[in-house]
Design a protein around this motif. Structure first.
Motif, mmCIF file in Angstrom:
data_model
loop_
_atom_site.group_PDB
_atom_site.id
_atom_site.type_symbol
_atom_site.label_atom_id
_atom_site.label_comp_id
_atom_site.label_asym_id
_atom_site.label_seq_id
_atom_site.Cartn_x
_atom_site.Cartn_y
_atom_site.Cartn_z
ATOM 1 N N ILE A 24 0.799 -1.143 0.019
ATOM 2 C CA ILE A 24 -0.038 -0.039 0.059
ATOM 3 C C ILE A 24 0.917 1.388 -0.013
ATOM 4 C CG2 ILE A 24 -1.805 -1.113 1.096
ATOM 5 C CD1 ILE A 24 -1.096 0.536 3.716
ATOM 6 N N PHE A 25 2.083 1.150 -0.189
ATOM 7 C CA PHE A 25 2.911 2.360 -0.341
ATOM 8 C C PHE A 25 2.468 3.282 -1.467
ATOM 9 C CE2 PHE A 25 7.420 1.405 1.824
ATOM 10 C CZ PHE A 25 6.698 0.996 2.812
ATOM 11 N N GLU A 26 2.195 2.792 -2.624
ATOM 12 C CA GLU A 26 1.841 3.685 -3.678
ATOM 13 C C GLU A 26 0.424 4.400 -3.635
ATOM 14 O OE1 GLU A 26 1.713 1.861 -7.664
ATOM 15 O OE2 GLU A 26 4.052 1.040 -7.315
ATOM 16 N N PHE A 27 -0.512 3.490 -2.858
ATOM 17 C CA PHE A 27 -1.570 4.284 -2.601
ATOM 18 C C PHE A 27 -1.534 5.281 -1.381
ATOM 19 C CE2 PHE A 27 -5.346 3.881 0.362
ATOM 20 C CZ PHE A 27 -6.460 4.408 -0.558
ATOM 21 N N THR A 28 -0.442 4.984 -0.330
ATOM 22 C CA THR A 28 -0.453 5.891 0.564
ATOM 23 C C THR A 28 0.060 7.281 -0.009
ATOM 24 O OG1 THR A 28 -0.293 4.122 2.370
ATOM 25 C CG2 THR A 28 0.476 6.300 2.996
ATOM 26 N N ILE A 29 1.232 7.120 -0.640
ATOM 27 C CA ILE A 29 1.779 8.387 -1.124
ATOM 28 C C ILE A 29 0.927 9.119 -1.916
ATOM 29 C CG2 ILE A 29 3.740 9.055 -3.114
ATOM 30 C CD1 ILE A 29 5.019 6.418 -1.998
ATOM 31 N N SER A 30 -0.195 8.717 -2.860
ATOM 32 C CA SER A 30 -1.168 9.387 -3.512
ATOM 33 C C SER A 30 -2.151 9.743 -2.474
ATOM 34 C CB SER A 30 -1.682 8.401 -4.417
ATOM 35 O OG SER A 30 -2.585 7.531 -3.658
ATOM 36 N N ASN A 31 -2.286 9.523 -1.276
ATOM 37 C CA ASN A 31 -3.284 10.064 -0.329
ATOM 38 C C ASN A 31 -2.486 11.238 0.286
ATOM 39 O OD1 ASN A 31 -5.320 8.372 -0.450
ATOM 40 N ND2 ASN A 31 -4.582 6.994 1.109
ATOM 41 N N ILE A 32 -1.215 11.003 0.441
ATOM 42 C CA ILE A 32 -0.235 12.335 0.905
ATOM 43 C C ILE A 32 -0.387 13.542 0.039
ATOM 44 C CG2 ILE A 32 2.025 13.055 1.932
ATOM 45 C CD1 ILE A 32 2.241 10.075 3.019
ATOM 46 N N LEU A 33 0.050 13.240 -1.138
ATOM 47 C CA LEU A 33 0.185 14.171 -2.213
ATOM 48 C C LEU A 33 -1.187 14.703 -2.676
ATOM 49 C CD1 LEU A 33 2.518 12.403 -4.782
ATOM 50 C CD2 LEU A 33 3.148 14.150 -3.272
ATOM 51 N N ASN A 34 -2.194 14.271 -2.545
ATOM 52 C CA ASN A 34 -3.642 14.550 -2.838
ATOM 53 C C ASN A 34 -4.263 15.597 -1.518
ATOM 54 O OD1 ASN A 34 -3.653 13.550 -5.404
ATOM 55 N ND2 ASN A 34 -4.418 11.914 -4.804
ATOM 56 N N SER A 35 -3.497 15.397 -0.215
ATOM 57 C CA SER A 35 -4.049 15.808 0.942
ATOM 58 C C SER A 35 -3.599 17.508 0.878
ATOM 59 C CB SER A 35 -3.741 15.252 2.244
ATOM 60 O OG SER A 35 -2.244 15.497 2.346
ATOM 61 N N LYS A 36 -4.331 17.981 1.604
ATOM 62 C CA LYS A 36 -3.898 19.583 1.910
ATOM 63 C C LYS A 36 -2.863 19.857 2.776
ATOM 64 C CE LYS A 36 -8.643 20.966 0.767
ATOM 65 N NZ LYS A 36 -9.921 21.495 1.380
ATOM 66 N N ILE A 37 -2.436 18.802 3.374
ATOM 67 C CA ILE A 37 -1.503 18.807 4.780
ATOM 68 C C ILE A 37 -1.892 19.931 5.644
ATOM 69 C CG2 ILE A 37 0.914 18.854 5.321
ATOM 70 C CD1 ILE A 37 0.229 16.524 3.439
ATOM 71 N N CYS A 38 -3.250 20.131 5.833
ATOM 72 C CA CYS A 38 -3.657 20.994 6.826
ATOM 73 C C CYS A 38 -4.896 20.489 7.481
ATOM 74 C CB CYS A 38 -4.108 22.378 5.943
ATOM 75 S SG CYS A 38 -4.756 23.916 7.019
ATOM 76 N N PRO A 39 -5.187 20.528 8.702
ATOM 77 C CA PRO A 39 -4.202 21.063 9.630
ATOM 78 C C PRO A 39 -2.723 19.816 9.488
ATOM 79 C CG PRO A 39 -5.728 19.910 10.894
ATOM 80 C CD PRO A 39 -6.323 19.959 9.354
ATOM 81 N N ILE A 40 -1.684 20.422 9.959
ATOM 82 C CA ILE A 40 -0.382 19.458 9.980
ATOM 83 C C ILE A 40 -0.479 18.285 11.107
ATOM 84 C CG2 ILE A 40 1.041 21.499 9.290
ATOM 85 C CD1 ILE A 40 2.095 21.961 11.983
ATOM 86 N N PRO A 41 -0.044 17.444 11.061
ATOM 87 C CA PRO A 41 0.055 16.290 11.996
ATOM 88 C C PRO A 41 0.368 16.828 13.361
ATOM 89 C CG PRO A 41 1.178 15.573 10.164
ATOM 90 C CD PRO A 41 1.174 16.775 9.932
ATOM 91 N N PRO A 42 -0.371 16.176 14.485
ATOM 92 C CA PRO A 42 0.024 16.625 15.803
ATOM 93 C C PRO A 42 1.280 16.390 16.149
ATOM 94 C CG PRO A 42 -2.179 15.094 15.651
ATOM 95 C CD PRO A 42 -1.312 15.088 14.143
ATOM 96 N N LYS A 43 1.801 17.290 16.994
ATOM 97 C CA LYS A 43 3.172 17.261 17.548
ATOM 98 C C LYS A 43 3.447 15.867 18.249
ATOM 99 C CE LYS A 43 3.046 22.117 18.610
ATOM 100 N NZ LYS A 43 3.317 23.165 19.706
ATOM 101 N N HIS A 44 2.513 15.065 18.720
ATOM 102 C CA HIS A 44 2.928 13.718 19.315
ATOM 103 C C HIS A 44 3.435 12.746 18.506
ATOM 104 C CE1 HIS A 44 -1.485 14.138 19.746
ATOM 105 N NE2 HIS A 44 -1.187 13.046 18.734
ATOM 106 N N PHE A 45 3.263 12.994 17.138
ATOM 107 C CA PHE A 45 3.589 12.162 16.096
ATOM 108 C C PHE A 45 4.899 12.831 15.271
ATOM 109 C CE2 PHE A 45 -1.001 10.955 15.556
ATOM 110 C CZ PHE A 45 -1.004 9.765 16.562
ATOM 111 N N TYR A 46 5.879 11.697 15.152
ATOM 112 C CA TYR A 46 6.892 12.317 14.222
ATOM 113 C C TYR A 46 6.774 11.271 12.931
ATOM 114 C CZ TYR A 46 11.626 12.133 12.073
ATOM 115 O OH TYR A 46 12.460 12.307 11.211
ATOM 116 N N VAL A 47 6.607 12.112 11.879
ATOM 117 C CA VAL A 47 6.194 11.122 10.699
ATOM 118 C C VAL A 47 7.480 11.249 9.656
ATOM 119 C CG1 VAL A 47 4.523 11.044 8.779
ATOM 120 C CG2 VAL A 47 3.787 12.065 11.037
ATOM 121 N N ASN A 48 7.709 10.117 9.386
ATOM 122 C CA ASN A 48 8.824 10.002 8.207
ATOM 123 C C ASN A 48 8.087 9.611 6.774
ATOM 124 O OD1 ASN A 48 10.742 9.264 6.509
ATOM 125 N ND2 ASN A 48 12.166 8.434 8.087
#
Length: 234
Positions: free
Chosen positions: A174-198
């Motif tokens: 599901i890597f490709e599917f997840t990447i497409s979700n991230i690219l299509n998202s507005k990234i707003c609001p940004i992820p919470p501070k308790h998560f470190y996302v790579n």
């Protein structure tokens, strides 16, 4: 494995009309052409600037109208919260409220704060907040298909509660599917501070205890948590 979006979206969007709020921050309804959508579309376009509310702040209402419409107020309050978190069932909400009430007896913290932290600690919420999935229903589908691992162990429960030090990883399918979700998202609001996302390796690390202070900006509409908790205490 391919995850295809359902084409028939109107039954979901119809629930926004009586609530008078774009609960899930979706914009597809702006393309609907039926007359019943005109007022709702106009109200959303009129206030383009996205607003966020502190759910613990005090709410001052017009008492005359408030007591006359108390049932409607409580009903819409429950429906908004349930729909925001991907149509959570009544049993699930009631069970969460009971566990919060037990925890509140041995703590000095506000029960609304404990309730929010409980919802934000869920695995499906983490996937949605970090934009790995485009909706709560999509997050639950990925989890049920055995594609999510927590500390290198497969997890199939949407309500799995995360804690500090947990590492969330994805199946390579599901890597490709997840990447497409991230690219299509507005990234707003940004992820919470308790998560470190790579976003390169598609991993999520819980670096802090999931706290209410990090979730203040994640409610684009008003929710009266106090009345919600009182209703489910019965």
């Amino acid at each position: 494995m391919h995850f295809i979006k359902k084409q028939r979206n109107k039954p979901l969007y119809k629930k926004f009309l009586p609530l008078r709020k774009n609960v899930q921050s979706r914009n597809k309804f702006l393309n609907f052409k039926k007359k019943k959508w005109e007022k709702f579309q106009y109200s959303q376009l009129r206030f383009k600037k996205q607003r966020f509310y502190d759910p613990i702040s005090y709410f001052l209402s017009n008492f005359k109208n408030f007591f006359n419409k108390k049932f409607k107020y409580n009903l819409q309050n429950k429906q908004r919260l349930s729909l925001f978190y991907g149509k959570l069932r009544k049993k699930c909400l009631k069970r969460t409220v009971k566990s919060v009430q037990k925890k509140f007896k041995g703590s000095n913290r506000h029960p609304s704060v404990l309730f929010i932290e409980k919802l934000e600690s869920r695995l499906d919420t983490a996937l949605y907040r970090t934009h790995f999935s485009y909706s709560f229903s999509n997050a639950r589908q990925i989890i049920s298909h055995k594609k999510i691992y927590v500390n290198n162990k497969m997890v199939q429960y949407n309500s799995y509660l995360l804690k500090k030090g947990d590492l969330i990883t994805l199946d390579k399918e599901i890597f490709e599917f997840t990447i497409s979700n991230i690219l299509n998202s507005k990234i707003c609001p940004i992820p919470p501070k308790h998560f470190y996302v790579n976003y390169k390796t598609l991993q999520i690390l819980v670096i802090e205890h999931i706290s209410y202070a990090n979730c203040l900006m994640y409610y684009p509409f008003w929710i009266d948590f106090s009345s919600f908790l009182k209703f489910y205490e019965r």
